[in-house]
Scaffold this motif. Structure first.
Motif, PDB file in Angstrom:
ATOM      1  N   GLU A 165       0.853  -1.184   0.000  1.00 27.59           N
ATOM      2  CA  GLU A 165       0.000   0.000   0.000  1.00 27.59           C
ATOM      3  C   GLU A 165       0.885   1.228   0.000  1.00 27.59           C
ATOM      4  O   GLU A 165       1.803   1.348   0.816  1.00 27.59           O
ATOM      5  N   ARG A 166       0.605   2.137  -0.922  1.00 28.65           N
ATOM      6  CA  ARG A 166       1.423   3.339  -1.074  1.00 28.65           C
ATOM      7  C   ARG A 166       0.540   4.570  -0.875  1.00 28.65           C
ATOM      8  O   ARG A 166      -0.610   4.604  -1.330  1.00 28.65           O
ATOM      9  N   THR A 167       1.087   5.586  -0.234  1.00 28.71           N
ATOM     10  CA  THR A 167       0.379   6.848  -0.041  1.00 28.71           C
ATOM     11  C   THR A 167       0.815   7.851  -1.103  1.00 28.71           C
ATOM     12  O   THR A 167       1.798   7.643  -1.834  1.00 28.71           O
ATOM     13  N   CYS A 168       0.102   8.979  -1.158  1.00 32.41           N
ATOM     14  CA  CYS A 168       0.516  10.059  -2.060  1.00 32.41           C
ATOM     15  C   CYS A 168       1.948  10.488  -1.749  1.00 32.41           C
ATOM     16  O   CYS A 168       2.748  10.732  -2.656  1.00 32.41           O
ATOM     17  N   GLY A 169       2.275  10.589  -0.466  1.00 34.60           N
ATOM     18  CA  GLY A 169       3.623  10.982  -0.087  1.00 34.60           C
ATOM     19  C   GLY A 169       4.670   9.989  -0.559  1.00 34.60           C
ATOM     20  O   GLY A 169       5.777  10.386  -0.954  1.00 34.60           O
ATOM     21  N   ASP A 170       4.346   8.702  -0.531  1.00 27.66           N
ATOM     22  CA  ASP A 170       5.276   7.683  -1.029  1.00 27.66           C
ATOM     23  C   ASP A 170       5.530   7.862  -2.522  1.00 27.66           C
ATOM     24  O   ASP A 170       6.669   7.739  -2.995  1.00 27.66           O
ATOM     25  N   VAL A 171       4.467   8.151  -3.260  1.00 28.20           N
ATOM     26  CA  VAL A 171       4.603   8.296  -4.708  1.00 28.20           C
ATOM     27  C   VAL A 171       5.402   9.553  -5.049  1.00 28.20           C
ATOM     28  O   VAL A 171       6.264   9.541  -5.940  1.00 28.20           O
ATOM     29  N   VAL A 172       5.142  10.645  -4.338  1.00 26.87           N
ATOM     30  CA  VAL A 172       5.928  11.864  -4.543  1.00 26.87           C
ATOM     31  C   VAL A 172       7.405  11.575  -4.256  1.00 26.87           C
ATOM     32  O   VAL A 172       8.296  12.010  -5.004  1.00 26.87           O
ATOM     33  N   ALA A 173       7.673  10.823  -3.190  1.00 27.03           N
ATOM     34  CA  ALA A 173       9.059  10.469  -2.864  1.00 27.03           C
ATOM     35  C   ALA A 173       9.684   9.636  -3.976  1.00 27.03           C
ATOM     36  O   ALA A 173      10.863   9.822  -4.308  1.00 27.03           O
ATOM     37  N   TRP A 174       8.905   8.738  -4.565  1.00 28.73           N
ATOM     38  CA  TRP A 174       9.443   7.953  -5.683  1.00 28.73           C
ATOM     39  C   TRP A 174       9.837   8.871  -6.840  1.00 28.73           C
ATOM     40  O   TRP A 174      10.920   8.711  -7.424  1.00 28.73           O
ATOM     41  N   VAL A 175       8.996   9.823  -7.165  1.00 29.26           N
ATOM     42  CA  VAL A 175       9.289  10.734  -8.272  1.00 29.26           C
ATOM     43  C   VAL A 175      10.612  11.453  -8.025  1.00 29.26           C
ATOM     44  O   VAL A 175      11.486  11.518  -8.909  1.00 29.26           O
ATOM     45  N   PHE A 176      10.803  11.997  -6.823  1.00 26.57           N
ATOM     46  CA  PHE A 176      11.999  12.774  -6.535  1.00 26.57           C
ATOM     47  C   PHE A 176      13.228  11.901  -6.260  1.00 26.57           C
ATOM     48  O   PHE A 176      14.344  12.425  -6.163  1.00 26.57           O
ATOM     49  N   SER A 177      13.028  10.589  -6.143  1.00 28.24           N
ATOM     50  CA  SER A 177      14.170   9.697  -5.919  1.00 28.24           C
ATOM     51  C   SER A 177      14.852   9.287  -7.212  1.00 28.24           C
ATOM     52  O   SER A 177      15.921   8.672  -7.176  1.00 28.24           O
ATOM     53  N   THR A 178      14.263   9.605  -8.349  1.00 27.32           N
ATOM     54  CA  THR A 178      14.818   9.162  -9.625  1.00 27.32           C
ATOM     55  C   THR A 178      15.686  10.243 -10.255  1.00 27.32           C
ATOM     56  O   THR A 178      15.450  11.438 -10.070  1.00 27.32           O
ATOM     57  N   SER A 179      16.659   9.809 -11.030  1.00 25.50           N
ATOM     58  CA  SER A 179      17.551  10.770 -11.688  1.00 25.50           C
ATOM     59  C   SER A 179      16.808  11.622 -12.709  1.00 25.50           C
ATOM     60  O   SER A 179      17.157  12.788 -12.921  1.00 25.50           O
ATOM     61  N   SER A 180      15.796  11.054 -13.343  1.00 24.64           N
ATOM     62  CA  SER A 180      15.093  11.777 -14.407  1.00 24.64           C
ATOM     63  C   SER A 180      14.143  12.842 -13.887  1.00 24.64           C
ATOM     64  O   SER A 180      13.671  13.681 -14.661  1.00 24.64           O
TER      65      SER A 180
END
Length: 303
Positions: free
Chosen positions: A218-233
């Protein structure tokens, strides 16, 4: 390294605080598979090349007497240090800021070298040859990544899937149509063909293992935002003054997809390739045989 691209120190600038929360974990059982495959017994030295915040290295810490993680990003190494302290393994871990191309850097010899989704950022021929020289006879280079060929269906789970395609479209609206990477771009993506590189360096193998995932997450909005900012792209610095606008638009997209702010996902399987440094002519053979394969069938929907 990727054709037409040069590494610079902004590749993951600002991503470290988001990595632990945003990235999906390796499949459970990875450490056990490696312990069996490599006959690990708590002794020996591990070098994790491109260690990031230490997620892989610390997950294997109990299998070695000493862990050395190397990474060029100071933020990542600071996170690794904090995680090592939390895990109570500070005395057996060392975090060194350098690029893989700067090895061996007087770090000594190792039983195992791991690359957790990092090898594609490096001068792979140079790094493979250097790491081979840093391994003890019959030592192992282990290439680890998410399994790219599986479908992780969430139709039977309680929340909507993470809208990855829509997120990528939004990133392109802000950063342009060509994938960003530090100060450069990757029009052709990152390279593959690791087998040819490691074969040229003189490694034997590989043995392939698939550690099955599939566990519901289960992922929250905050988890998904963190995924976005964790990537080089889509590292935070790339958005500049528009970062606030991007976060607002991203939040709107996520709430529109899931008003509850919850998303369902399945943990990816982990693919492992073990490459061996041939033993010295007068040396001893490896301490334990490598099995042909451990659970080599990838997870499939419905398993």
């Amino acid at each position: 390294m990727p054709e037409g691209w040069e590494w610079d120190d902004t590749l993951f600038l600002g991503s470290a605080p988001y990595y632990r929360r945003g990235r999906l974990p390796y499949a459970p059982g990875l450490a056990e598979v490696l312990a069996e495959a490599l006959a690990l017994d708590g002794r020996g030295r591990l070098i994790d090349v491109g260690c990031g915040p230490g997620i892989l290295a610390l997950g294997l810490a109990h299998l070695f007497s000493e862990i050395v993680g190397v990474d060029p990003d100071s933020g990542m190494l600071a996170e690794a240090g904090h995680r090592a302290e939390e895990a109570g393994v500070t005395r057996k871990t060392r975090w060194v800021r350098l690029r893989a191309e700067e090895l061996p850097a007087g770090l000594g010899t190792f039983t195992v070298a791991t690359f957790g989704q990092s090898f594609h950022w490096m001068d792979r021929d140079l790094v493979a040859a250097t790491v081979k020289d840093m391994l003890r006879p019959a030592g192992a280079l282990v290439h680890i990544s998410d399994l790219k060929t599986e479908t992780r269906d969430v139709a039977d789970l309680p929340h909507p899937a993470v809208p990855y395609a829509a997120i990528q479209d939004l990133v392109r609206q802000y950063l342009g149509p060509v994938r960003r990477a530090g100060r450069g771009v990757l029009p052709n993506g990152t390279p593959g063909g690791e087998a040819a590189v490691l074969g040229r360096a003189g490694f034997a193998g590989p043995q392939r293992y698939v550690v099955p995932g599939g566990r519901p997450l289960e992922r929250t909005c905050g988890d998904v935002v963190a995924w976005v900012f964790s990537t080089s792209s889509s590292a935070p610095h790339l958005f500049g003054r528009r970062r606030g606008d991007f976060e607002a638009d991203l939040g709107h997209l996520l709430r529109e997809t899931s008003p509850s702010g919850r998303f369902s996902e399945r943990q990816p399987s982990t693919e492992v390739f073990v490459w061996r440094k041939p033993p010295a002519p007068t040396g001893n053979p490896p301490r334990g045989p490598l099995p042909e394969e451990v659970n080599s069938r990838p997870w499939q929907p419905g398993d």
